[in-house]
Enzyme design. Structure first.
Site: not given
Length: 561
Positions: A78, A120-121, A192, A449, A475
Site C-alpha cells: 500500500d 496489508d490486504k 512497517c 488508502e 492507512s
C-alpha cells in the site's frame, strides 16, 4: 484424510503419477498433505524474505512426517501503491487472495494449511479464503520491521516520512532532512514498525486464536521469529496427523463469534488501524458471524485503551510492545479489568484463550499501561452515525490530535488527488472539514488508502485545526481527526455526495455523531437533483469489482448472489 480424494484407489493412479513428478515417494501417500500458502514477493518489505521462511516451514513439516505443498498469492504494497492509481488495486487484491487460497486448497484437496502473510490486504485475504476451506490452519506472519532511527537516536518509521513530505511542502524542513528520513525510516525487512494495518491484523490473529503467541510482535528476521515459524509448522502437523484433532481444529471452530469479538476488543485496547474494521467485518461475514458495525461502540465502552503505538505515540513501536510482554500481556490486563471483556475460546495451539494469557505479565508499564493507568477509559476506535453516515463511519480515536468534537465548514473534493492539490495550494484553512468523496469501494473503485492527505495536514500544522471525512479509507499510519468509511458512499447516493462547500458539519466522537446541519427539506431537494459521478475505467477487473462490491459498513465484500 481429505487428501485421499486425490491419492487413494486405483482410479487415482493418474493423480499419483503427476504427484510423483513433483518428487513424492511411495511413503508420502500415507502422510497428510499440508498447504503452505505463501505471500512472498520481491516488491514488499514485509514479504521479500518469505521465500526463506517457507523453506524453514517446509523443512519442519517434512521432519514431522507430513508433505508440504507451497503455493503463492499476490500482494500489493500500500505504501508504494499510494498516491496514484495503483492504489485502486489494493483492496480488490484482498478478494483475489481469498479466491486463490480457496482455489488451491479445494482444487487439490489438501488436508490442512499453514499461511504466511504479513502486510496489508494479504492477512485478511488469507483468513477469508481459509474460512471458506475450513480445514485446520495455523497463521504465522513474517513479523514486524524494526523501527528506524535518526543519527540522534530518535525513532522514526514510514509515517514519519509521509508527514515529512507535508513538512517539506510547508517549508519546515529542507530536502536534506527529508532524504535523511527517507533513508532511515525503514531499516530492513518486516511489516512497517507501527500499529499500522499489517501489524494490527497480525496482532488480532493472536486475539482470534488462529496464530501462536508472539505472532504480532516478535520482530522479523530474528532467531526468535524463526523458532515461531518452526513451532507453527510442528503444530499444524500434530493436528493433521490426528483425525480427531483435524475435526476439532477446523478453522471455523476457532474463528467464531467469540473470536471476532475478542479481536475487536484487543483492537480497541491497542488503538489499531481503522482498516481492521473493514477487514474484520469481511472476516465476520465469511465466518457467518452476525456482527454489525455499530456493535463496535458497545465493545469500546468496556475496553480501556492501554497501549499506544506509532502513529498515535511516535516513540513506541512493535518491538517495544514485544519487549513489554506482547499481545498476551495486553489481553491479560484487559481481562483483569473486566472478566467479560474477552471471551474464553479455543485457540489453534490447543489451550483456551484464558489459559494462554493466564501467566502473561506487563514487563514495562511505560509501554503497556496497567489498567489503573489507561490512556483512555474507552477503546481506541469509534463508529460515528448521523445523517452524514446513516450506516456508519470510523475514526481512530487513539490518533486524534486536538478536541474530540469539531464543527466546521465543508470544503469538498471529488478525489484524493483534488484534495492533495487543495491542501498543498493552501485552499484548506483552519476551521475547514475536508470532504474527500468518490473514493469508496464502489466510487474509487477500490477504496484508496489515503495517508498522503492526512499526512500533509499534519505536516503543515493543521492537525488540530481541521477535520477530514471521506467515504474512502486511511492507512493505519493516519492520525488526526480523520473519519473514513462514510456509508452510504457517494457513488451509491450517500449524503457525502450531496455536500456543498460551506455546509456546516459537526462531529462528536464521545457522542458517536457525524452530521451535516441542513434541513430535511434542503436534503430532499438536493437528493432529487443528484446523480452520482461514475468514473471512467479502462480496467476490466476494476469494472467487475465495482459492479459487485458492497460498501464499507459491510466490509466491502463482494456480492455472491
Amino acid at each position: 484424510m481429505r487428501s485421499d480424494e486425490i491419492k487413494k484407489g486405483y482410479d487415482r493412479a493418474p493423480h499419483r503419477s503427476l504427484l510423483r513428478a513433483t518428487g513424492l515417494k511411495e511413503e508420502d501417500f500415507d502422510k497428510p498433505f499440508i498447504g503452505v500458502a505463501n505471500s512472498y514477493t520481491d516488491m514488499i518489505p514485509g514479504h521479500f524474505f518469505l521465500d526463506k521462511v517457507a523453506k524453514i516451514i517446509k523443512e519442519e513439516i517434512r521432519a514431522n512426517d507430513c508433505v508440504p505443498f507451497e503455493f503463492n498469492t499476490i500482494g500489493v504494497d500500500d505504501g508504494i501503491a499510494m498516491g496514484h492509481d495503483g492504489m485502486l488495486y489494493s483492496l480488490p487484491s484482498r478478494e483475489i487472495i481469498a479466491n486463490s487460497v480457496e482455489t488451491m486448497m479445494n482444487a487439490h484437496k489438501l488436508d490442512a494449511m499453514i499461511a504466511i502473510p504479513n502486510c496489508d490486504k494479504i492477512v485478511p485475504g488469507m483468513i477469508m479464503g481459509a474460512l471458506r476451506v475450513n480445514v485446520p490452519t495455523v497463521f504465522v506472519s513474517g513479523g514486524p520491521m524494526a523501527a528506524g532511527h535518526l543519527e540522534d537516536g530518535t525513532p522514526i518509521d514510514l509515517a514519519t516520512v509521509f508527514e515529512g513530505v507535508g513538512q517539506y511542502e510547508a517549508g519546515e524542513i529542507d530536502e536534506r532532512t527529508l532524504t535523511e528520513l527517507e533513508c532511515n525510516a525503514c531499516p530492513g525487512g518486516g511489516s512497517c514498525s507501527g500499529m499500522f494495518t499489517a501489524n494490527s491484523m497480525n496482532t488480532l490473529m493472536e486475539a482470534m486464536g488462529i496464530a501462536l503467541p508472539g505472532n504480532g510482535t516478535i520482530p522479523a528476521l530474528t532467531p526468535e521469529r524463526e523458532e515461531l515459524y518452526r513451532k507453527a509448522a510442528r503444530r499444524i502437523c500434530d493436528i493433521a496427523k490426528s483425525e480427531a484433532e483435524t475435526e476439532k481444529f477446523r478453522l471455523r471452530n476457532i474463528l467464531n463469534e467469540k473470536a471476532v469479538r475478542n479481536a475487536f476488543a484487543v483492537d480497541m485496547a491497542m488503538g489499531g488501524s481503522t482498516n481492521t474494521v473493514l477487514h474484520m467485518l469481511a472476516i465476520a461475514d465469511e465466518a457467518d458471524v452476525d456482527f454489525k458495525i455499530g456493535d463496535i461502540n458497545e465493545i469500546s465502552k468496556h475496553v480501556a485503551h492501554i497501549a499506544k503505538i506509532s502513529p498515535s505515540l511516535t516513540t513506541v513501536h512493535m518491538e517495544d510492545i514485544n519487549r513489554a510482554g506482547g499481545v498476551s500481556a495486553v489481553m491479560h490486563e484487559m481481562h483483569r479489568r473486566r472478566d467479560d471483556v474477552l471471551q474464553d475460546n479455543l485457540t489453534v495451539t490447543g489451550e483456551s484463550l484464558f489459559e494462554r494469557i493466564a501467566d502473561a505479565k506487563i514487563l514495562d508499564p511505560e509501554i503497556i499501561h496497567p489498567i489503573e493507568n489507561p490512556y483512555s477509559e474507552v477503546g481506541g476506535l469509534a463508529i460515528l452515525f448521523g445523517n452524514l453516515a446513516e450506516e456508519g463511519s470510523v475514526i481512530k480515536t487513539a490518533g486524534i490530535v486536538g478536541e474530540r468534537s469539531f464543527t466546521g465548514k465543508a470544503i469538498c473534493f471529488d478525489s484524493q488527488q483534488e484534495a492533495i492539490e487543495g491542501i498543498t495550494s493552501g485552499k484548506v484553512k483552519p476551521g475547514h472539514v475536508v470532504v474527500i468523496r468518490y473514493e469508496g469501494p464502489r466510487g474509487g473503485p477500490g477504496m484508496q488508502e489515503m495517508l498522503a492527505p492526512t499526512s500533509l495536514i499534519m505536516g503543515m500544522g493543521l492537525g488540530d485545526k481541521v477535520a477530514l471525512i471521506t467515504d474512502g479509507r486511511f492507512s493505519g499510519a493516519t492520525r488526526g481527526a480523520s473519519i473514513g468509511h462514510v456509508s452510504p458512499e457517494a457513488a451509491e447516493g450517500g449524503m457525502i455526495g450531496l455536500l456543498k462547500d460551506g455546509d456546516e458539519i459537526h462531529l462528536d466522537v464521545d457522542k458517536y455523531i457525524l452530521e451535516v446541519r441542513l434541513s430535511d427539506e434542503e436534503i430532499a431537494k438536493r437528493r432529487a437533483a443528484f446523480q452520482p459521478t461514475v468514473k471512467p475505467l479502462a480496467s476490466r477487473w476494476l469494472r467487475q469489482y465495482r459492479a459487485l462490491v458492497t460498501n464499507a459498513s459491510r466490509g466491502a465484500v463482494l456480492q455472491a448472489d
